[in-house]
Design a protein around this motif. Structure first.
Motif, PDB file in Angstrom:
ATOM      1  N   ASP A  96     -11.008 -72.105  -4.480  1.00 56.12           N
ATOM      2  CA  ASP A  96     -10.140 -72.240  -5.618  1.00 56.12           C
ATOM      3  C   ASP A  96      -9.378 -73.672  -5.604  1.00 56.12           C
ATOM      4  OD1 ASP A  96      -7.048 -72.068  -6.837  1.00 56.12           O
ATOM      5  OD2 ASP A  96      -8.553 -70.947  -8.206  1.00 56.12           O
ATOM      6  N   VAL A  97      -9.575 -74.513  -6.939  1.00 55.53           N
ATOM      7  CA  VAL A  97      -9.134 -75.778  -6.419  1.00 55.53           C
ATOM      8  C   VAL A  97      -7.585 -75.702  -6.709  1.00 55.53           C
ATOM      9  CG1 VAL A  97      -8.837 -78.084  -7.865  1.00 55.53           C
ATOM     10  CG2 VAL A  97     -11.148 -76.961  -7.849  1.00 55.53           C
ATOM     11  N   ALA A  98      -6.891 -75.186  -7.248  1.00 52.02           N
ATOM     12  CA  ALA A  98      -5.511 -75.283  -7.368  1.00 52.02           C
ATOM     13  C   ALA A  98      -4.916 -74.568  -5.993  1.00 52.02           C
ATOM     14  CB  ALA A  98      -4.886 -74.581  -8.553  1.00 52.02           C
ATOM     15  N   ASP A  99      -5.305 -73.704  -5.391  1.00 50.27           N
ATOM     16  CA  ASP A  99      -4.918 -73.045  -4.183  1.00 50.27           C
ATOM     17  C   ASP A  99      -5.043 -74.087  -3.103  1.00 50.27           C
ATOM     18  OD1 ASP A  99      -3.942 -70.704  -2.542  1.00 50.27           O
ATOM     19  OD2 ASP A  99      -5.992 -70.813  -1.885  1.00 50.27           O
ATOM     20  N   TRP A 100      -6.430 -74.725  -3.114  1.00 50.64           N
ATOM     21  CA  TRP A 100      -6.817 -75.301  -1.960  1.00 50.64           C
ATOM     22  C   TRP A 100      -5.798 -76.575  -1.890  1.00 50.64           C
ATOM     23  CZ3 TRP A 100      -8.558 -80.522  -1.334  1.00 50.64           C
ATOM     24  CH2 TRP A 100      -9.044 -80.625  -0.026  1.00 50.64           C
ATOM     25  N   ALA A 101      -5.865 -77.258  -3.036  1.00 41.67           N
ATOM     26  CA  ALA A 101      -4.858 -78.374  -3.093  1.00 41.67           C
ATOM     27  C   ALA A 101      -3.662 -78.141  -2.764  1.00 41.67           C
ATOM     28  CB  ALA A 101      -5.046 -79.088  -4.535  1.00 41.67           C
ATOM     29  N   ASP A 102      -3.082 -77.121  -2.999  1.00 36.63           N
ATOM     30  CA  ASP A 102      -1.579 -76.916  -2.758  1.00 36.63           C
ATOM     31  C   ASP A 102      -1.637 -76.675  -1.197  1.00 36.63           C
ATOM     32  OD1 ASP A 102       1.144 -76.563  -3.536  1.00 36.63           O
ATOM     33  OD2 ASP A 102       0.894 -74.565  -2.636  1.00 36.63           O
ATOM     34  N   ARG A 103      -2.567 -76.038  -0.922  1.00 35.14           N
ATOM     35  CA  ARG A 103      -2.432 -75.853   0.826  1.00 35.14           C
ATOM     36  C   ARG A 103      -2.687 -76.973   1.517  1.00 35.14           C
ATOM     37  NH1 ARG A 103      -5.707 -71.965   0.490  1.00 35.14           N
ATOM     38  NH2 ARG A 103      -7.449 -72.953   1.410  1.00 35.14           N
ATOM     39  N   GLU A 104      -3.799 -77.857   1.292  1.00 40.25           N
ATOM     40  CA  GLU A 104      -4.209 -78.812   1.815  1.00 40.25           C
ATOM     41  C   GLU A 104      -3.744 -80.128   1.844  1.00 40.25           C
ATOM     42  OE1 GLU A 104      -6.411 -78.321   4.597  1.00 40.25           O
ATOM     43  OE2 GLU A 104      -6.616 -76.097   4.107  1.00 40.25           O
ATOM     44  N   ILE A 105      -3.367 -80.375   0.465  1.00 39.43           N
ATOM     45  CA  ILE A 105      -2.683 -81.671   0.175  1.00 39.43           C
ATOM     46  C   ILE A 105      -1.100 -81.563  -0.015  1.00 39.43           C
ATOM     47  CG2 ILE A 105      -2.822 -83.345  -1.438  1.00 39.43           C
ATOM     48  CD1 ILE A 105      -5.658 -82.443  -2.246  1.00 39.43           C
ATOM     49  N   PHE A 106      -0.767 -80.894  -0.953  1.00 39.32           N
ATOM     50  CA  PHE A 106       0.641 -81.066  -1.583  1.00 39.32           C
ATOM     51  C   PHE A 106       1.596 -80.398  -0.651  1.00 39.32           C
ATOM     52  CE2 PHE A 106      -2.187 -81.647  -5.272  1.00 39.32           C
ATOM     53  CZ  PHE A 106      -1.878 -82.968  -5.394  1.00 39.32           C
ATOM     54  N   SER A 107       1.436 -79.133  -0.152  1.00 35.67           N
ATOM     55  CA  SER A 107       2.520 -78.411   0.859  1.00 35.67           C
ATOM     56  C   SER A 107       2.245 -78.852   2.238  1.00 35.67           C
ATOM     57  CB  SER A 107       2.376 -77.090   0.603  1.00 35.67           C
ATOM     58  OG  SER A 107       1.199 -76.449   1.145  1.00 35.67           O
ATOM     59  N   SER A 108       1.291 -79.903   2.589  1.00 34.95           N
ATOM     60  CA  SER A 108       1.122 -80.382   3.934  1.00 34.95           C
ATOM     61  C   SER A 108       0.864 -81.641   4.189  1.00 34.95           C
ATOM     62  CB  SER A 108      -0.375 -79.578   4.528  1.00 34.95           C
ATOM     63  OG  SER A 108      -1.321 -79.875   3.583  1.00 34.95           O
ATOM     64  N   ASN A 109       1.497 -82.548   3.259  1.00 37.35           N
ATOM     65  CA  ASN A 109       1.463 -83.843   3.218  1.00 37.35           C
ATOM     66  C   ASN A 109       0.174 -84.465   3.510  1.00 37.35           C
ATOM     67  OD1 ASN A 109       4.328 -84.202   2.846  1.00 37.35           O
ATOM     68  ND2 ASN A 109       4.574 -83.146   4.988  1.00 37.35           N
TER      69      ASN A 109
ATOM     70  N   ILE B  55     -13.154 -85.582 -12.844  1.00 39.35           N
ATOM     71  CA  ILE B  55     -13.884 -84.837 -11.743  1.00 39.35           C
ATOM     72  C   ILE B  55     -14.371 -83.674 -11.985  1.00 39.35           C
ATOM     73  CG2 ILE B  55     -13.717 -84.129  -9.402  1.00 39.35           C
ATOM     74  CD1 ILE B  55     -11.673 -86.621  -8.989  1.00 39.35           C
ATOM     75  N   THR B  56     -15.550 -83.224 -12.221  1.00 39.02           N
ATOM     76  CA  THR B  56     -16.031 -81.750 -12.341  1.00 39.02           C
ATOM     77  C   THR B  56     -16.096 -80.998 -11.187  1.00 39.02           C
ATOM     78  OG1 THR B  56     -18.427 -82.495 -12.509  1.00 39.02           O
ATOM     79  CG2 THR B  56     -17.053 -82.707 -14.776  1.00 39.02           C
ATOM     80  N   ARG B  57     -16.474 -81.684 -10.160  1.00 40.16           N
ATOM     81  CA  ARG B  57     -16.514 -81.117  -8.700  1.00 40.16           C
ATOM     82  C   ARG B  57     -16.386 -82.047  -7.740  1.00 40.16           C
ATOM     83  NH1 ARG B  57     -18.517 -76.462  -6.520  1.00 40.16           N
ATOM     84  NH2 ARG B  57     -19.550 -76.471  -4.244  1.00 40.16           N
ATOM     85  N   PHE B  58     -15.583 -81.490  -6.557  1.00 36.28           N
ATOM     86  CA  PHE B  58     -15.638 -82.352  -5.349  1.00 36.28           C
ATOM     87  C   PHE B  58     -15.817 -81.563  -4.202  1.00 36.28           C
ATOM     88  CE2 PHE B  58     -11.191 -81.154  -6.093  1.00 36.28           C
ATOM     89  CZ  PHE B  58     -10.617 -80.967  -4.633  1.00 36.28           C
ATOM     90  N   GLU B  59     -16.570 -82.038  -3.187  1.00 39.82           N
ATOM     91  CA  GLU B  59     -16.965 -81.300  -1.947  1.00 39.82           C
ATOM     92  C   GLU B  59     -16.478 -82.111  -0.783  1.00 39.82           C
ATOM     93  OE1 GLU B  59     -20.979 -80.390  -1.585  1.00 39.82           O
ATOM     94  OE2 GLU B  59     -21.000 -79.744  -3.971  1.00 39.82           O
ATOM     95  N   THR B  60     -15.766 -81.431   0.118  1.00 39.93           N
ATOM     96  CA  THR B  60     -15.461 -82.048   1.274  1.00 39.93           C
ATOM     97  C   THR B  60     -15.661 -81.339   2.457  1.00 39.93           C
ATOM     98  OG1 THR B  60     -13.300 -83.135   2.572  1.00 39.93           O
ATOM     99  CG2 THR B  60     -13.012 -81.193   1.094  1.00 39.93           C
TER     100      THR B  60
ATOM    101  N   PRO C  30     -11.541 -79.524 -17.112  1.00 42.54           N
ATOM    102  CA  PRO C  30     -11.353 -78.090 -17.136  1.00 42.54           C
ATOM    103  C   PRO C  30     -12.391 -77.350 -16.402  1.00 42.54           C
ATOM    104  CG  PRO C  30     -10.985 -79.049 -19.394  1.00 42.54           C
ATOM    105  CD  PRO C  30     -11.692 -80.255 -18.302  1.00 42.54           C
ATOM    106  N   GLY C  31     -12.224 -76.352 -15.544  1.00 43.36           N
ATOM    107  CA  GLY C  31     -13.071 -75.612 -14.990  1.00 43.36           C
ATOM    108  C   GLY C  31     -13.810 -76.397 -13.754  1.00 43.36           C
ATOM    109  N   ALA C  32     -13.220 -77.480 -13.282  1.00 43.22           N
ATOM    110  CA  ALA C  32     -13.644 -78.230 -12.118  1.00 43.22           C
ATOM    111  C   ALA C  32     -13.522 -77.206 -11.002  1.00 43.22           C
ATOM    112  CB  ALA C  32     -12.702 -79.340 -11.865  1.00 43.22           C
ATOM    113  N   THR C  33     -14.575 -77.611 -10.202  1.00 40.64           N
ATOM    114  CA  THR C  33     -14.840 -76.736  -8.890  1.00 40.64           C
ATOM    115  C   THR C  33     -14.759 -77.636  -7.532  1.00 40.64           C
ATOM    116  OG1 THR C  33     -17.287 -77.012  -9.263  1.00 40.64           O
ATOM    117  CG2 THR C  33     -16.260 -75.279 -10.070  1.00 40.64           C
ATOM    118  N   MET C  34     -14.659 -76.965  -6.415  1.00 41.15           N
ATOM    119  CA  MET C  34     -14.741 -77.805  -5.351  1.00 41.15           C
ATOM    120  C   MET C  34     -15.283 -76.788  -4.105  1.00 41.15           C
ATOM    121  SD  MET C  34     -11.930 -76.900  -2.840  1.00 41.15           S
ATOM    122  CE  MET C  34     -12.108 -78.291  -1.983  1.00 41.15           C
TER     123      MET C  34
END
Length: 107
Positions: free
Chosen positions: A46-59, A99-104, A34-38
């Motif tokens: 924003d983790v959810a927005d980034w993950a949707d854009r960079e991972i899930f909607s873009s394969n 995972i409480t935080r990840f950086e890429t 809960p409250g994980a950051t990246m």
């Protein structure tokens, strides 16, 4: 030569890479505390927005080149439909299997 995902040292990071590569959003979300950051290239996102854009909607897909720090730091060839393929570095902070935080960013 890439490292097989099932051979990654840290079980939480291994599950993260598996979730990314199988586009399993539920499994991805379940790994985050809960409250994980990246951050991406040094900028907090924003983790959810980034993950949707960079991972899930873009394969998004990770091919792991190397790992260090007990499997909490990865160098990977990362590709998605938006940016193509690039060499990236990933740092994970894991607490009690979450995972409480990840950086890429580009490596």
């Amino acid at each position: 030569m890439s490292i097989q995902v099932n051979r990654l040292a840290d079980p939480t990071v291994r599950a993260f890479v598996t979730a990314v590569n199988s586009h399993d959003k539920a499994a991805f979300d379940a790994l985050l505390a809960p409250g994980a950051t990246m951050a991406d290239d040094g900028t907090d996102r924003d983790v959810a927005d980034w993950a949707d854009r960079e991972i899930f909607s873009s394969n998004g897909h990770m091919d792991i080149d190397s790992e260090s720090d007990g499997g909490r730091v990865l160098t990977a060839s990362y590709r998605n439909d938006t940016w193509g393929e690039m060499r990236t570095k990933w740092h994970f902070t894991v607490d009690d299997g979450k995972i409480t935080r990840f950086e890429t960013g580009q490596a």
